[in-house]
Design an enzyme around this catalytic site. Structure first.
Site, PDB file in Angstrom:
ATOM      1  N   THR A  14       0.803  -1.231   0.000  1.00 46.71           N
ATOM      2  CA  THR A  14       0.000   0.000   0.000  1.00 46.71           C
ATOM      3  C   THR A  14       0.835   1.279   0.000  1.00 46.71           C
ATOM      4  O   THR A  14       1.938   1.310   0.570  1.00 46.71           O
ATOM      5  CB  THR A  14      -0.925   0.005   1.241  1.00 46.71           C
ATOM      6  OG1 THR A  14      -1.457   1.322   1.413  1.00 46.71           O
ATOM      7  CG2 THR A  14      -0.194  -0.389   2.511  1.00 46.71           C
ATOM      8  N   GLU A  50       0.212   3.599   1.821  1.00 49.83           N
ATOM      9  CA  GLU A  50       0.316   4.037   3.225  1.00 49.83           C
ATOM     10  C   GLU A  50       1.740   3.828   3.758  1.00 49.83           C
ATOM     11  O   GLU A  50       2.120   4.438   4.758  1.00 49.83           O
ATOM     12  CB  GLU A  50      -0.677   3.279   4.109  1.00 49.83           C
ATOM     13  CG  GLU A  50      -2.129   3.659   3.889  1.00 49.83           C
ATOM     14  CD  GLU A  50      -2.496   5.052   4.360  1.00 49.83           C
ATOM     15  OE1 GLU A  50      -2.112   5.423   5.484  1.00 49.83           O
ATOM     16  OE2 GLU A  50      -3.160   5.779   3.604  1.00 49.83           O
ATOM     17  N   TYR A 107      -1.711   0.287  10.920  1.00 51.30           N
ATOM     18  CA  TYR A 107      -1.971  -0.423   9.650  1.00 51.30           C
ATOM     19  C   TYR A 107      -0.712  -0.400   8.779  1.00 51.30           C
ATOM     20  O   TYR A 107      -0.267  -1.441   8.268  1.00 51.30           O
ATOM     21  CB  TYR A 107      -3.140   0.260   8.933  1.00 51.30           C
ATOM     22  CG  TYR A 107      -3.336  -0.159   7.489  1.00 51.30           C
ATOM     23  CD1 TYR A 107      -3.970  -1.350   7.158  1.00 51.30           C
ATOM     24  CD2 TYR A 107      -2.895   0.660   6.432  1.00 51.30           C
ATOM     25  CE1 TYR A 107      -4.163  -1.733   5.831  1.00 51.30           C
ATOM     26  CE2 TYR A 107      -3.087   0.291   5.108  1.00 51.30           C
ATOM     27  CZ  TYR A 107      -3.715  -0.903   4.808  1.00 51.30           C
ATOM     28  OH  TYR A 107      -3.898  -1.271   3.491  1.00 51.30           O
ATOM     29  N   LYS A 145       1.659  -3.431   7.442  1.00 53.23           N
ATOM     30  CA  LYS A 145       1.825  -3.666   6.000  1.00 53.23           C
ATOM     31  C   LYS A 145       3.306  -3.586   5.602  1.00 53.23           C
ATOM     32  O   LYS A 145       3.729  -4.197   4.632  1.00 53.23           O
ATOM     33  CB  LYS A 145       1.008  -2.653   5.199  1.00 53.23           C
ATOM     34  CG  LYS A 145      -0.480  -2.990   5.154  1.00 53.23           C
ATOM     35  CD  LYS A 145      -0.774  -4.070   4.106  1.00 53.23           C
ATOM     36  CE  LYS A 145      -2.253  -4.325   3.928  1.00 53.23           C
ATOM     37  NZ  LYS A 145      -2.551  -5.332   2.906  1.00 53.23           N
TER      38      LYS A 145
END
Ligand code: NAP
Ligand code: G4F
Length: 365
Positions: A130, A132, A154, A158
């Site tokens: 991601t 992110e 999160y 990840k």
């Protein structure tokens, strides 16, 4: 005869899983997906696929290694797409341990199952990484060489997933890749992600079923693409001659505020934004009514505010077109779908109301 392609999709009930399943079925794959037991029906996105001859579902949970080992051993996939995750950034602040178990260790469980089952030569693995990971961004736009600075539980989870994929590629020569995907949305997007929250609210407000929309940081910038275009790229990544990681993005950036403007415009409401920060409001220019307000409830302890991807590598090496669906097309198709959905919710409510009345009058037994 060419060998049968067998795909295993974790997270098949999610937005991306459902589109990817459709794509792979069209391509002639045998498609297997993992689902979790739930007390309510949550298979809305894949209901139309159930019963098709090449579509199969299995119970498994990324937090449960035995279920992962079991399903991979039974299916013996040629491609695994690991899309399962606790995917909501704000929720990861409330459930950080669960998020870490599923989004970080879950990836390891899949890689290790493939290795231990002796499938590493025959099975390619896609990991849903991601944007992110760029988090508190260190450069704009972001590409495959931009340093990571994860900025939520999160993203930290990840990031483990990202690195363990690279590690298994180097250590065991496995064909496993990260797709570093920027935000992608659709008519099937979960209703608590900001784009869907906005398109649903625009439809409800237009149809008189909601008065106001409360949001968090309106200035946050995202590179939003269409999920249907992005699942094509997941497949292309696994067809590439060697395992590599790719940034998947449109290369175009917009703010949450702009998303609101375009969504409301599609339903015929022109918004004007006044004020700043927590006091900012989105006002209907025609009536002066306040339709959008900012609420601190939707602020995050740390927020990622400047995501903008550079898809040059995916364009050059995979021949992928990042601009098949424009930002305006994306907003419009989501709003149109929600306008129809909200209108039919009304119809369903009316049927229920009639039913209650008929039951009361003894017309329906
Ligand atoms: P989504 O709609 O939230 O779907 C997530 C899927 O994961 C659902 O099928 C969910 O099953 C499943 N899942 C959750 N916890 C699980 C567990 N413990 N074991 C097994 N399955 C579990 O997410 P999405 O938008 O399709 O995203 C797909 C993947 O891409 C995710 O890994 C996400 O983090 C990543 N990603 C998404 C974006 C984006 O913009 N959409 C961008 C970059 C990366 P239930 O239906 O049972 O909850
Ligand atoms: O729509 P969002 O919740 O998506 P976010 O946090 O970018 O995460 C999504 O994209 C990631 C890829 O970059 C995926 F990895 C992840 O799985 C997920 O699919 O929030 C987008 C932005 C944020 O800055 C948030 O603070 O919108 C801002 N925002 C403002 N008001 C809001 C709201 N977000 C949500 N969910 N709800 C609001 O009311």
């Amino acid at each position: 005869m060419s060998k049968q392609n067998i795909a295993l999709i974790t997270g098949i009930t999610g937005q991306d899983g459902s589109y990817l399943a459709e794509l792979l079925l069209e391509k002639g794959y045998d498609v297997h997906g993992t689902i979790r037991r739930s007390s309510v029906d949550y298979r809305e996105r894949i209901a139309h696929l159930e019963g098709k001859p090449h579509f199969h579902l299995h119970y498994a949970d990324l937090g449960d290694s035995m279920s992962i080992l079991g399903v991979i051993s039974k299916v013996r996939p040629t491609e695994i797409y690991n899309l399962a995750a606790q995917s909501h950034v704000q929720v990861s602040f409330d459930s950080p341990e669960f998020t870490a178990d599923v989004d970080a260790v879950g990836v390891l469980r899949i890689l290790e199952a493939v290795r231990q089952l002796g499938l590493k030569e025959s099975c390619r693995i896609y990991q849903a990484s991601t944007s992110e990971l760029y988090g508190k961004v260190e450069e704009v736009p972001q590409n495959e060489n931009t340093p990571f600075h994860p900025y939520s539980p999160y993203a930290v989870a990840k990031q483990y997933g990202y690195w363990i994929v690279k590690e298994y590629r180097d250590a065991y020569n496995m064909y496993c890749c990260n797709g570093i995907l920027f935000n992608h949305e659709s008519e099937r997007r979960g209703e608590t992600f900001v784009t869907r929250k906005i398109t649903l609210a625009a439809a409800r407000i237009k149809q008189g079923k909601q008065k106001k929309l409360f949001l968090g940081n309106l200035g946050s910038l995202r590179d939003w693409g269409y999920a249907k275009d992005y699942v094509e790229c997941m497949w292309l990544i696994l067809q590439h001659d060697k395992p590599e990681d790719f940034v998947i993005a449109t290369g175009v950036q917009h703010s949450v505020r702009e998303f609101c403007y375009h969504a409301f415009k599609r339903v015929g409401i022109e918004l004007e934004f006044q004020g700043e920060g927590i006091s900012e409001k989105g006002i209907d220019k025609a009536t002066g009514n306040v339709l959008i307000e900012v609420s601190a409830d939707f602020y995050r302890p740390t927020d990622v505010v400047n995501l903008w991807g550079d898809p040059t590598k995916a364009k050059a090496k995979l021949g992928w077109n990042p601009n098949k669906t424009t930002f305006e097309d994306l907003v419009n198709l989501m709003v149109d779908s929600d306008m129809a959905k909200v209108a039919s919710e009304g119809a369903a409510e009316k049927v229920r109301t009639n039913l209650a009345e008929y039951l009361e009058k003894g017309i329906v037994k």
